[in-house]
Design an enzyme around this catalytic site. Structure first.
Site, mmCIF file in Angstrom:
data_model
loop_
_atom_site.group_PDB
_atom_site.id
_atom_site.type_symbol
_atom_site.label_atom_id
_atom_site.label_comp_id
_atom_site.label_asym_id
_atom_site.label_seq_id
_atom_site.Cartn_x
_atom_site.Cartn_y
_atom_site.Cartn_z
ATOM 1 N N GLY A 222 -34.014 -10.087 34.711
ATOM 2 C CA GLY A 222 -33.448 -11.508 34.449
ATOM 3 C C GLY A 222 -32.658 -11.691 33.313
ATOM 4 N N GLY A 227 -36.341 -13.241 29.211
ATOM 5 C CA GLY A 227 -37.013 -12.049 28.687
ATOM 6 C C GLY A 227 -38.070 -12.226 27.366
ATOM 7 N N CYS A 278 -26.080 -6.460 36.394
ATOM 8 C CA CYS A 278 -26.485 -6.311 35.001
ATOM 9 C C CYS A 278 -25.351 -4.996 34.493
ATOM 10 C CB CYS A 278 -27.648 -6.039 34.888
ATOM 11 S SG CYS A 278 -28.345 -4.870 36.055
ATOM 12 N N GLU A 457 -36.947 1.720 34.986
ATOM 13 C CA GLU A 457 -37.408 1.367 36.470
ATOM 14 C C GLU A 457 -36.769 2.589 37.119
ATOM 15 O OE1 GLU A 457 -36.353 -2.742 37.345
ATOM 16 O OE2 GLU A 457 -38.633 -2.837 37.544
HETATM 17 P P1 NAD Z 1 -33.403 -15.821 34.863
HETATM 18 O O1 NAD Z 1 -34.051 -15.286 33.700
HETATM 19 O O2 NAD Z 1 -32.994 -17.315 35.180
HETATM 20 O O3 NAD Z 1 -34.276 -15.783 36.526
HETATM 21 C C1 NAD Z 1 -34.854 -14.362 36.807
HETATM 22 C C2 NAD Z 1 -36.220 -14.704 37.319
HETATM 23 O O4 NAD Z 1 -37.164 -15.244 36.438
HETATM 24 C C3 NAD Z 1 -36.116 -15.908 38.472
HETATM 25 O O5 NAD Z 1 -37.199 -15.529 39.279
HETATM 26 C C4 NAD Z 1 -36.622 -17.133 37.926
HETATM 27 O O6 NAD Z 1 -37.367 -17.932 38.678
HETATM 28 C C5 NAD Z 1 -37.458 -16.482 36.853
HETATM 29 N N1 NAD Z 1 -37.947 -17.319 35.474
HETATM 30 C C6 NAD Z 1 -37.170 -18.044 35.060
HETATM 31 N N2 NAD Z 1 -37.943 -18.805 33.811
HETATM 32 C C7 NAD Z 1 -38.888 -18.267 33.719
HETATM 33 C C8 NAD Z 1 -39.956 -18.449 32.917
HETATM 34 N N3 NAD Z 1 -39.909 -19.304 32.149
HETATM 35 N N4 NAD Z 1 -41.306 -17.592 33.158
HETATM 36 C C9 NAD Z 1 -41.230 -16.636 34.275
HETATM 37 N N5 NAD Z 1 -40.234 -16.514 35.074
HETATM 38 C C10 NAD Z 1 -39.013 -17.415 34.697
HETATM 39 O O7 NAD Z 1 -32.097 -14.719 35.359
HETATM 40 P P2 NAD Z 1 -31.319 -15.030 36.488
HETATM 41 O O8 NAD Z 1 -30.203 -15.730 36.342
HETATM 42 O O9 NAD Z 1 -31.832 -14.971 37.760
HETATM 43 O O10 NAD Z 1 -30.446 -13.489 36.466
HETATM 44 C C11 NAD Z 1 -29.325 -12.988 35.783
HETATM 45 C C12 NAD Z 1 -29.429 -12.241 34.722
HETATM 46 O O11 NAD Z 1 -30.434 -11.055 35.028
HETATM 47 C C13 NAD Z 1 -28.175 -11.628 34.216
HETATM 48 O O12 NAD Z 1 -28.700 -11.882 32.419
HETATM 49 C C14 NAD Z 1 -28.371 -10.351 34.412
HETATM 50 O O13 NAD Z 1 -27.743 -9.174 33.477
HETATM 51 C C15 NAD Z 1 -29.841 -9.926 34.481
HETATM 52 N N6 NAD Z 1 -30.145 -8.842 35.254
HETATM 53 C C16 NAD Z 1 -30.572 -7.514 34.901
HETATM 54 C C17 NAD Z 1 -30.984 -6.483 35.553
HETATM 55 C C18 NAD Z 1 -31.467 -5.241 34.782
HETATM 56 O O14 NAD Z 1 -31.957 -4.419 35.554
HETATM 57 N N7 NAD Z 1 -31.198 -5.043 33.787
HETATM 58 C C19 NAD Z 1 -30.774 -6.357 36.805
HETATM 59 C C20 NAD Z 1 -30.166 -7.668 37.366
HETATM 60 C C21 NAD Z 1 -29.936 -8.748 36.650
#
Ligand code: NAD
Length: 476
Positions: A222, A227, A278, A457
């Site tokens: 995410g 993160g 991503c 991964e």
């Molecule tokens: P996000 O961080 O908002 O959400 C991702 C997940 O985390 C969701 O399930 C969300 O409910 C959960 N989450 C949110 N807040 C949390 C918290 N405080 N504690 C625990 N879990 C929580 O991200 P998003 O908007 O869903 O995804 C987009 C981002 O993900 C982009 O920045 C993208 O680049 C990145 N991404 C990275 C990869 C990779 O492999 N590097 C792959 C896909 C997406």
């Protein structure tokens, strides 16, 4: 659709719901429980109770269940792909690829069920050490909305094959296909409690999962900011972490490249999944000798992309996934235009009018003539917008490619081996593609450097990361 806890469909402890809607039409698709901390606790308890028996199975037996699950995913791939398009927005062709990709991943892990291997260490007269790899225990997986099915495969495959049990938290915008696949895994013979799915807001269910003291590892994909918060929470009880965060991948096209092929690469690399990937191409660096020709071809192709409902045959690009996404992309363009950072060569505005007014459609957008230090290049653009920079030579391209806090992927398009060598050595990224971008088959390690995350991964290394070593010291 209900959550999956201990092998059965579960409502939330408090009966409130999250509605899942089609981003192309606004149509209500289904609802899932707004899970709570109690639901997470119940799921972790179920996973903990299931751990002993699951860990005692042979990896071959666990692999067979993954293999059967892959067969069921293939059996139902049409329905799964349609559901994925309805909740996520991507064209049905891409959903089909993603669903099949998840089956490929499960099959790959089933196929390496002989691993993880241990080792023997001979200590001469002092004895021998037998080092085995054992599972960690109950793990947590947190999934984003952009590629929910592939990312589920990346986490579920190695975690379960290694003998761990799992609690998975899907994104609230796209929980349905994840839940359906979890159901198929039960049908394939996964014992109750081995894989549990809890839906709900990230700050509640996601955070409760990361904070749970019994969780031994979190694999999170995410946003970078999330993160960082997850790292803090996981550190409080020393849970292991894989963090797959954002990226701002550069694509470098040199003067000797196969230009038509590179144009196709940029088109797919940027506009696949409406740019919400991503490792999408997020910054394009063109050698000045070919920049003009390249932009002429790319602009024509970009303007020719069919944008629409992902379910309609012939759609090349679907909507963005949410109103927030549409708002974010619109602001990026507005601010870039206000700062006069480049010239819009295609798109540059939302797509409106009949058929588009209830969805979150944005036109595929190219911005040419961007200076290397422009603000637009500093942040990840998670949508269909491609800034293009012209560079005089390879050294300048590499310098600019590295001018980013991210380091997920990068590509170079050339026929020259010396160029490949220099890019491979000097560009900071977890993967360097040559004459392609985006593709990550199950065997290939995937992950980034810098703020793109920690850990990998995919591939056999991911399996290792779901185990720890345990040593038997034989003092003869
Ligand atoms: P996000 O961080 O908002 O959400 C991702 C997940 O985390 C969701 O399930 C969300 O409910 C959960 N989450 C949110 N807040 C949390 C918290 N405080 N504690 C625990 N879990 C929580 O991200 P998003 O908007 O869903 O995804 C987009 C981002 O993900 C982009 O920045 C993208 O680049 C990145 N991404 C990275 C990869 C990779 O492999 N590097 C792959 C896909 C997406």
């Amino acid at each position: 659709m209900d959550m999956l806890i201990n092998g059965t469909a579960a409502h939330a402890a408090e009966e409130t719901w999250i509605e899942v809607k089609n981003p192309a039409t606004g149509e209500f698709i289904d609802r899932v429980p707004r899970g709570s901390r109690e639901d997470v606790n119940a799921a972790v308890e179920a996973a903990d109770a299931a751990f002993g028996a699951w860990a005692e199975k042979t990896t071959r037996d666990r692999g067979l269940i993954l293999y059967h699950a892959a067969a069921l995913i293939r059996r139902d791939h049409k329905a799964l792909a349609e559901l994925l398009t309805r909740e996520q927005g991507k064209p049905i062709r891409e959903s089909t690829d993603e669903v099949r990709g998840c089956a490929n991943i499960l099959e790959y892990y089933a196929s390496i069920a002989g691993m993880p291997a241990g080792e023997n260490i001979s200590l001469g007269k002092a004895g021998d050490c037998l080092v085995t790899r054992v599972p960690l225990g109950v793990c947590g997986a947190i999934i984003p909305w952009n590629m929910p099915v592939i990312i589920m495969g990346w986490k579920v495959g190695p975690a379960l094959l290694a003998g761990n049990t799992l609690v998975l938290k899907p994104a609230s915008a796209t929980p349905l296909t994840n839940l359906r696949i979890a159901g198929l895994m039960q049908e394939a013979g996964l014992p109750a409690g081995v894989l549990n799915v809890v839906t709900g807001p990230g700050e509640i269910t996601g955070a409760a999962l990361v904070r749970h003291p019994q969780i031994k590892k979190i694999s999170f994909t995410g946003d970078c900011a999330t993160g960082y918060r997850i790292r803090e929470m996981a550190d409080s009880h020393l849970a292991a972490l894989t963090l797959e965060l954002g990226g701002s991948d550069p694509m470098i096209v040199m003067a000797d490249a196969d230009i038509p092929k590179a144009v196709e690469g940029a088109l797919r690399g940027r506009f696949y999944n409406a740019g919400q990937i991503c490792t999408a191409v997020k910054r394009l660096y063109l050698h000045e000798k070919i920049a003009e020709e390249f932009m002429r071809l790319l602009t024509a192709k970009t303007e020719g992309l069919a944008v629409g409902n992902g379910l309609a045959p012939g759609t090349d690009m679907g909507p963005l996934n949410s109103a927030e996404q549409l708002g974010r992309i619109s602001s990026v363009i507005r601010e870039t235009t206000e700062r006069e950072e480049g010239t819009i060569r295609a798109g540059g505005c939302p797509l409106t009018g009949p058929g588009f007014d209830k969805g979150f459609f944005y036109k595929p957008t190219l911005i040419a003539g961007v200076a290397p230090d422009a603000e637009i290049l500093n942040n990840e653009i998670f949508g269909p917008v491609l800034p293009v920079v012209t560079v005089p030579d390879l050294s300048a391209a590499i310098r600019e490619a590295n001018h980013s806090k991210y380091g997920l992927g990068a590509s170079v398009w050339t026929r020259d081996l010396a160029t490949v060598k220099q890019v491979y050595r000097e560009v900071h990224a977890g993967i360097i593609w040559v004459n392609r971008h985006l593709t990550v088959p199950p065997e290939v390690p995937f992950g980034g450097t810098n703020e793109s995350g920690i850990g990998r991964e995919n591939g056999s290394k991911a399996l290792d990361s779901y185990t720890q070593s345990k040593t038997l010291y034989l003092g003869w």
